[in-house]
Design a protein around this motif. Structure first.
Motif, short mmCIF file in Angstrom:
data_model
loop_
_atom_site.label_atom_id
_atom_site.label_comp_id
_atom_site.label_asym_id
_atom_site.label_seq_id
_atom_site.Cartn_x
_atom_site.Cartn_y
_atom_site.Cartn_z
N ILE A 3 0.84 -1.18 0.00
CA ILE A 3 0.00 0.00 0.00
C ILE A 3 0.88 1.23 0.00
O ILE A 3 1.82 1.34 0.80
CB ILE A 3 -0.91 0.02 1.24
CG1 ILE A 3 -1.79 -1.23 1.26
CG2 ILE A 3 -1.77 1.27 1.26
CD1 ILE A 3 -2.56 -1.37 2.55
N SER A 5 1.14 4.54 1.26
CA SER A 5 0.50 5.36 2.27
C SER A 5 0.69 6.84 1.96
O SER A 5 1.74 7.24 1.46
CB SER A 5 1.10 5.05 3.65
OG SER A 5 0.58 5.92 4.63
N TYR A 20 -7.75 8.75 8.02
CA TYR A 20 -7.21 8.17 6.79
C TYR A 20 -8.29 8.17 5.71
O TYR A 20 -9.45 7.85 5.98
CB TYR A 20 -6.76 6.74 7.10
CG TYR A 20 -6.18 5.95 5.96
CD1 TYR A 20 -4.92 6.23 5.47
CD2 TYR A 20 -6.88 4.88 5.41
CE1 TYR A 20 -4.36 5.48 4.45
CE2 TYR A 20 -6.33 4.11 4.39
CZ TYR A 20 -5.07 4.42 3.91
OH TYR A 20 -4.52 3.68 2.91
N ILE A 22 -8.95 6.29 2.22
CA ILE A 22 -8.40 5.21 1.42
C ILE A 22 -8.14 5.71 0.00
O ILE A 22 -8.89 6.52 -0.56
CB ILE A 22 -9.31 3.97 1.41
CG1 ILE A 22 -10.67 4.26 0.79
CG2 ILE A 22 -9.47 3.43 2.81
CD1 ILE A 22 -11.54 3.01 0.64
N VAL A 24 -6.14 4.11 -3.64
CA VAL A 24 -5.36 3.10 -4.36
C VAL A 24 -4.56 3.79 -5.45
O VAL A 24 -5.09 4.61 -6.22
CB VAL A 24 -6.28 2.01 -4.95
CG1 VAL A 24 -5.49 1.08 -5.87
CG2 VAL A 24 -6.93 1.21 -3.83
N GLU A 79 -14.24 3.96 -4.22
CA GLU A 79 -13.34 4.51 -3.21
C GLU A 79 -14.04 5.65 -2.45
O GLU A 79 -13.99 5.70 -1.21
CB GLU A 79 -12.09 5.04 -3.92
CG GLU A 79 -10.88 5.22 -3.05
CD GLU A 79 -9.66 5.52 -3.90
OE1 GLU A 79 -8.73 4.70 -3.91
OE2 GLU A 79 -9.62 6.58 -4.56
N HIS A 88 -12.29 6.23 8.61
CA HIS A 88 -11.11 5.37 8.52
C HIS A 88 -9.95 5.94 9.33
O HIS A 88 -9.75 7.16 9.39
CB HIS A 88 -10.65 5.24 7.06
CG HIS A 88 -11.67 4.64 6.15
ND1 HIS A 88 -11.71 3.31 5.85
CD2 HIS A 88 -12.71 5.20 5.47
CE1 HIS A 88 -12.71 3.07 5.02
NE2 HIS A 88 -13.33 4.21 4.78
N HIS A 104 -5.35 -0.82 9.89
CA HIS A 104 -6.43 0.07 9.46
C HIS A 104 -7.69 -0.34 10.22
O HIS A 104 -7.94 -1.53 10.43
CB HIS A 104 -6.66 -0.07 7.95
CG HIS A 104 -8.01 0.36 7.48
ND1 HIS A 104 -9.06 -0.54 7.32
CD2 HIS A 104 -8.50 1.57 7.15
CE1 HIS A 104 -10.13 0.11 6.89
NE2 HIS A 104 -9.82 1.39 6.78
N SER A 155 -9.34 -3.98 9.96
CA SER A 155 -8.87 -4.88 8.91
C SER A 155 -7.77 -5.75 9.49
O SER A 155 -6.81 -5.25 10.07
CB SER A 155 -8.32 -4.09 7.72
OG SER A 155 -9.32 -3.32 7.10
N PHE A 161 -6.71 -2.43 3.83
CA PHE A 161 -5.78 -1.32 3.99
C PHE A 161 -4.91 -1.43 5.24
O PHE A 161 -4.26 -0.46 5.63
CB PHE A 161 -6.56 0.00 3.96
CG PHE A 161 -7.27 0.19 2.65
CD1 PHE A 161 -6.60 0.66 1.54
CD2 PHE A 161 -8.60 -0.16 2.52
CE1 PHE A 161 -7.23 0.79 0.32
CE2 PHE A 161 -9.26 -0.02 1.30
CZ PHE A 161 -8.58 0.45 0.20
N SER A 162 -4.92 -2.61 5.88
CA SER A 162 -3.95 -2.87 6.95
C SER A 162 -2.67 -3.39 6.32
O SER A 162 -2.68 -4.44 5.66
CB SER A 162 -4.49 -3.92 7.94
OG SER A 162 -5.36 -3.35 8.88
N GLN A 323 -2.94 -5.49 -2.29
CA GLN A 323 -1.69 -5.93 -1.65
C GLN A 323 -1.14 -7.20 -2.28
O GLN A 323 -0.27 -7.85 -1.72
CB GLN A 323 -1.88 -6.13 -0.15
CG GLN A 323 -2.16 -4.85 0.61
CD GLN A 323 -1.86 -4.98 2.09
OE1 GLN A 323 -0.71 -5.17 2.50
NE2 GLN A 323 -2.89 -4.88 2.90
#
Length: 419
Positions: A3, A5, A20, A22, A24, A79, A88, A104, A155, A161-162, A323
Motif C-alpha cells: 500500500i 501510504s 485516513y 483510502i 489506491v 473509493e 477510517h 487500518h 482490517s 488497507f492494513s 496488496q
C-alpha cells in the motif's frame, strides 16, 4: 505490491490513530486493466453445463466479471463510497508477544451515551467491507427504541488497507491482542461486545479467552466446533449417534453442508495453510486468477447471490488485489498451519461470556446447538432457512436484528453491568 501510504508509516506514534482516506495508487489501476486485457481463459468441457460448478469457477462468469472490471467498473466511485460510508484510521500498535503492527480500522460512534461498543471482526475472502450494510443501522438506528452501537471494524493485518506484517507470527491470537489494545487503550472502551464470522469467529473467541473480564458477550455467525465425543459431551454424542431419529431437518441439512465443504470445497484451505506464498505468485499477479478464486468461493458459500452486484464482487476482490493477495493467504498458515492449531484451539476452550449464534442455511461450518454448548455459554440461538457465509452482506436486516436482540437481552445487560 504494498500500500502506498499518504504519510510515512514509520512516523506514526504508538496508540495515536491518524484519520485516513483510502486511496489506491492509479498506477496499479492502470496495470490491472492492462493485465485484464491480456488474460487467457481455459475452455469449458462440453459435459459440464452452465449450472455445473463441479470443476470450479465457470469461464463465462469470470469473463463477464473481468469485462466489467476492465471496461465499466469505476474504482474511484467505489473509493469515494467507502470513504463516505466509514470513518477510517491508521494506527501503530506494540502487540505483546509480537511487536509492532500497523492496522487500518473504521470507527462509527453512535450519538447516544448508552451505546454499546461493538468490535466487528471480518474473515476471508472478506474484509472490513463486510460491515458496509450493517454499520449505519447499528450505529444510527431509525427507531430510538433500538439499541445503538459504537461500531469498530478493523482490517486484519494484510487485508484491505492494513499493511502486511513484515515478519511471521500474526495469527488469530496476536490479532486478538491488537484489537484489545485498539478497543481499550486507544478508543477507551473498558469493556465491549464482539461479533465475528469466518476468521472473525476465531479472533472473537481468542479475545474472549485471553480477556474474559473485558469481553462481556460475543455473537458468531460461524461456529466450527469439533463434533462431541462420549467424554466431552456424552448426551450430545449419543444424540449425534441417533441423529436419524433425533436431529431436526435444519440440523441434517447443516451437517450435509459441512460435510460437502470438508470433502469437496476445502482444497483451497490446505494450499493456503501450507504454501501460501507459492499460490500468492499466481493470485497476486493475475487479476483473473484472483477473481476466479473469489468467484468460486462466493458462488459456493453464498445463498442470496442477488445481494452481490458486479461492482460488489470486484470491490471485494480489490480488497485483496491492492496488496497482491499473498498477505491474506499467509494468515491461513498462521491460523491453521505449522502444526500450531492456533485457530482450532479457540473452539476447544470453554468461553463463559454470554454467546449468541445465528446459523444461516448455507454457512459452511455449521453445528447443532448441543455441539456448541460444549465450548460456549449459549444464550441466543437462531436458525435461518436462507443466508450464507456472508450474512452481513446477504441479509443485513436479519443480521442487525439478531445483534440488537441478543446484545440488549437481560443476560447480556447483566453481564455488561457487573464490575
Amino acid at each position: 505490491m504494498v500500500i502506498k501510504s499518504p504519510f510515512p508509516l514509520h512516523e506514526l506514534k504508538f496508540n495515536v490513530p491518524v484519520p485516513y482516506q483510502i486511496h489506491v495508487d492509479r498506477e496499479l489501476l492502470d496495470a490491472t486493466k492492462q493485465k485484464l486485457a491480456l488474460a487467457r481463459y481455459p475452455e469449458e468441457q462440453s459435459d459440464f453445463g452452465e449450472s455445473n460448478w463441479a470443476q470450479g469457477a465457470k469461464v463465462s462468469r469470470v469473463k463477464q466479471l473481468a469485462d466489467h472490471w476492465q471496461h465499466r467498473f469505476d474504482w474511484e466511485s467505489q473509493e469515494k463510497f467507502l470513504n463516505d460510508s466509514f470513518n477510517h484510521f491508521i494506527l501503530k500498535l506494540n502487540v505483546p508477544g509480537y511487536g509492532t503492527l500497523v492496522i487500518h480500522y473504521t470507527h462509527q460512534r453512535a450519538s447516544t451515551s448508552t451505546a454499546i461498543p461493538l468490535l466487528f471482526s471480518h474473515g476471508w475472502p472478506g474484509s472490513f467491507v463486510e460491515a458496509l450494510r450493517v454499520v449505519k443501522p447499528l450505529s444510527n438506528p431509525e427507531d430510538a427504541k433500538d439499541p445503538a452501537f459504537h461500531v469498530v471494524a478493523p482490517s486484519i493485518p494484510g487485508f484491505g488497507f492494513s499493511p502486511a506484517p513484515t515478519k511471521s507470527g500474526v495469527g488469530p491470537n496476536v490479532v486478538a491482542r491488537a484489537y484489545k489494545i485498539l478497543m481499550t487503550e486507544v478508543l477507551g472502551y473498558s469493556k465491549f461486545v464482539t461479533q465475528g464470522g469466518d476468521f472473525g469467529s476465531f479472533i472473537t473467541r481468542s479475545i474472549a479467552i485471553q480477556y474474559p473480564d473485558i469481553v462481556r458477550a460475543q455473537h458468531l455467525n460461524m461456529f466450527p466446533v469439533p463434533p462431541p465425543t462420549l467424554f466431552s459431551a456424552p448426551v450430545a454424542y449419543i444424540r449425534w449417534c441417533l441423529s436419524s431419529l433425533t436431529y431436526s431437518e435444519f440440523e441434517h441439512k447443516a451437517l450435509q453442508v459441512r460435510r460437502n465443504f470438508e470433502q469437496d470445497q476445502s482444497g483451497y484451505l490446505e494450499q493456503q495453510k501450507t504454501r501460501p506464498q507459492t499460490l500468492g505468485f499466481a493470485l497476486g499477479d493475475s487479476p483473473i486468477g484472483l477473481l476466479a478464486w473469489f468467484v468460486e468461493k462466493i458462488h459456493d458459500w453464498a445463498d442470496i447471490h442477488e445481494a452481490f452486484s458486479d461492482d460488489d464482487m470486484i470491490t471485494l476482490v480489490m480488497m485483496h488485489w491492492i496488496q497482491g493477495a499473498t498477505p491474506a493467504l499467509r494468515f491461513y498458515r498462521e491460523a491453521f498451519g505449522r502444526g500450531m492449531r492456533e485457530a482450532e484451539r479457540t473452539f476447544e476452550t470453554y468461553v463463559a461470556a454470554p454467546t449468541g449464534v445465528s446459523m444461516y442455511a448455507k454457512e459452511q461450518l455449521h453445528c447443532p446447538r448441543d455441539w456448541a454448548d460444549q465450548v460456549a455459554n449459549i444464550q441466543f440461538w437462531r436458525e435461518y432457512k436462507k443466508g450464507g457465509h456472508f450474512s452481513s452482506l446477504e441479509c443485513p436486516d436479519l443480521f442487525v436484528n439478531d445483534l440488537r436482540e441478543f446484545f440488549a437481552s437481560k443476560t447480556v445487560l447483566n453481564s455488561w453491568n457487573r464490575p
